[in-house]
Design an enzyme around this catalytic site. Structure first.
Site, PDB file in Angstrom:
ATOM      1  N   PRO A 220       0.841  -1.202   0.000  1.00 11.58           N
ATOM      2  CA  PRO A 220       0.000   0.000   0.000  1.00 11.58           C
ATOM      3  C   PRO A 220       0.876   1.252   0.000  1.00 11.58           C
ATOM      4  O   PRO A 220       1.973   1.248   0.570  1.00 11.58           O
ATOM      5  CB  PRO A 220      -0.783  -0.111   1.319  1.00 11.58           C
ATOM      6  CG  PRO A 220      -0.674  -1.539   1.724  1.00 11.58           C
ATOM      7  CD  PRO A 220       0.644  -2.019   1.206  1.00 11.58           C
ATOM      8  N   LYS A 221       0.413   2.298  -0.661  1.00  7.95           N
ATOM      9  CA  LYS A 221       1.116   3.578  -0.615  1.00  7.95           C
ATOM     10  C   LYS A 221       0.520   4.396   0.533  1.00  7.95           C
ATOM     11  O   LYS A 221      -0.588   4.899   0.443  1.00  7.95           O
ATOM     12  CB  LYS A 221       0.992   4.338  -1.933  1.00  7.95           C
ATOM     13  CG  LYS A 221       1.833   5.615  -1.956  1.00  7.95           C
ATOM     14  CD  LYS A 221       1.714   6.354  -3.257  1.00  7.95           C
ATOM     15  CE  LYS A 221       2.660   7.566  -3.268  1.00  7.95           C
ATOM     16  NZ  LYS A 221       2.424   8.489  -2.130  1.00  7.95           N
ATOM     17  N   TRP A 222       1.281   4.514   1.593  1.00  7.09           N
ATOM     18  CA  TRP A 222       0.801   5.185   2.801  1.00  7.09           C
ATOM     19  C   TRP A 222       0.807   6.697   2.620  1.00  7.09           C
ATOM     20  O   TRP A 222       1.728   7.257   2.026  1.00  7.09           O
ATOM     21  CB  TRP A 222       1.659   4.780   3.994  1.00  7.09           C
ATOM     22  CG  TRP A 222       1.553   3.319   4.281  1.00  7.09           C
ATOM     23  CD1 TRP A 222       2.330   2.316   3.775  1.00  7.09           C
ATOM     24  CD2 TRP A 222       0.579   2.693   5.093  1.00  7.09           C
ATOM     25  NE1 TRP A 222       1.910   1.105   4.230  1.00  7.09           N
ATOM     26  CE2 TRP A 222       0.829   1.305   5.050  1.00  7.09           C
ATOM     27  CE3 TRP A 222      -0.487   3.160   5.869  1.00  7.09           C
ATOM     28  CZ2 TRP A 222       0.050   0.386   5.749  1.00  7.09           C
ATOM     29  CZ3 TRP A 222      -1.257   2.251   6.573  1.00  7.09           C
ATOM     30  CH2 TRP A 222      -0.990   0.886   6.506  1.00  7.09           C
TER      31      TRP A 222
ATOM     32  N   GLY B  58      -2.626   4.769  -2.874  1.00  4.74           N
ATOM     33  CA  GLY B  58      -2.480   3.935  -4.054  1.00  4.74           C
ATOM     34  C   GLY B  58      -1.640   2.714  -3.712  1.00  4.74           C
ATOM     35  O   GLY B  58      -1.715   2.184  -2.601  1.00  4.74           O
TER      36      GLY B  58
END
Length: 362
Positions: A29-31, A177
């Protein structure tokens, strides 16, 4: 501090791509938070930002957690995030950057942050920058298998199908994203060797003003608005990505809509710089982020409509600068409301954290 890798250290970065890449990749996951490299040497801890500036004083609760949960001597790459219920709240995270020590202590108690680890750069006397990502990930999982909140290890998967599902589902938890990382890459500071796929949506906005460009009498950014349920035109952000030639053309295109008298403009109060305007983050209002930056603006009759692309909302505003797509002469300003925005389905943030030490897999 005497580690095999010492600060300052620029983090490795990702380049934006339109579609999810396939191959020998690890997906995460893009944090949506502050990128942070944690350096720990015993009781010495430094939290270093993407710009290689110290974040340590702003997050005392994370310093305590690092001493409690991470190996005695290590360098760990990750993200500082702030959780509010089952979503991440970047706006509240920004408020943690405050000059007053008393305010920092209060915020650490009332809005504590978390640290999500996703790479291991050194442990003990061993530097791992030249170690392939796949091996670094395995070491990270082994060393941090038992860490407790507010320290987490990001979930990861080698499944393309899982990455596509995450991209659709995780936005409801406030994530940005998906990141795709080639398993064989070594860690190269400040190099864009990874890939990021971010959400992008479009909506139609009223153009009710503009700011001049810092270089001279050309348009710097368009001020965008959407109508709320009360029929008030709310400032939602700006569109600013224009070639220099296009900025000059916009001066003439906008000229017929310019207002010398602000009477009747929906944002009339903003020109007065009153306290209510500043509190509502209106154009021209000075904030702790803008400092002495000139935020003066030119009012336009709210008759123009344009389509913009945006990634996500933060409250009532665009999370980042929107991207101008085209004028929409077929749309009326009154039709530019919040109802047109696509709202992501809510997602349980506990499932995104996935349990500390989550292993790759579908």
């Amino acid at each position: 501090m005497d580690l095999p890798i010492n600060p300052p250290l620029a983090p490795m970065l990702a380049k934006a791509v339109k579609t999810m890449p396939e191959g020998d990749l690890l997906y995460e996951p893009k944090w949506d938070g502050f990128r942070c490299i944690v350096f720990r040497d015993g009781d010495e801890v430094e939290l270093s930002s993407r710009g290689e500036r110290p974040l340590t004083r702003y997050f005392p609760e994370l310093v305590d957690a690092v001493k409690r949960e991470l190996p005695e001597r290590c360098v760990v790459d990750g993200e500082i995030v702030l959780r509010q219920g089952q979503v991440l709240n970047f706006d509240m995270l920004q408020q943690r950057i405050h000059p007053a020590a008393s305010r920092i202590r209060m915020l650490a108690d009332t809005t504590p942050a978390s640290f999500v680890a996703f790479d291991l750069l050194a442990v003990g006397d061993q530097a791992l920058l030249d170690t392939p990502l796949g091996e670094r990930r395995a070491l990270l999982e082994a060393l941090l298998a038992d860490v407790r909140p507010p320290i987490h290890v990001t979930i990861a998967s080698d499944s393309y199908e899982t990455a596509l599902r995450w991209f659709d589902e995780f936005e409801g938890a406030g994530l940005d994203g998906v990141i795709a990382k080639p398993r064989g890459i070594t860690y190269e500071p400040d190099k864009r060797l990874m890939f990021k796929v971010k959400h992008e949506r479009t909506c139609d906005c009223v153009v009710a003003g503009f700011r001049w460009h810092k270089s001279g009498p050309i348009v710097g950014s368009l001020l965008l608005g959407l109508y709320n349920d009360q029929g008030t035109l709310q400032h939602v952000g700006v569109a600013a990505s224009f070639p220099m030639k296009r900025r000059a053309e916009l001066v003439e295109e906008l000229r017929p809509y310019r207002m010398d008298d602000l009477a009747g403009h929906p944002w009339e109060a903003w020109a007065r710089q009153d306290e209510a305007a500043a509190a509502d983050r209106m154009p021209g209002a000075v904030s702790r982020w803008s400092g002495k930056k000139d935020l003066s603006w030119v009012a336009l009759r709210p008759d123009l409509v344009c389509e913009v692309a945006y990634e996500a909302m933060e409250g009532e505003r665009f999370r980042h600068t929107a991207r101008f797509r085209r004028w929409r002469p077929d749309r009326t300003p009154a039709s530019c409301d919040y109802e047109q925005l696509e709202v992501p389905v809510a997602y349980d943030l506990d499932d995104v954290f996935g349990g500390n030490g989550a292993r790759p897999g579908p």
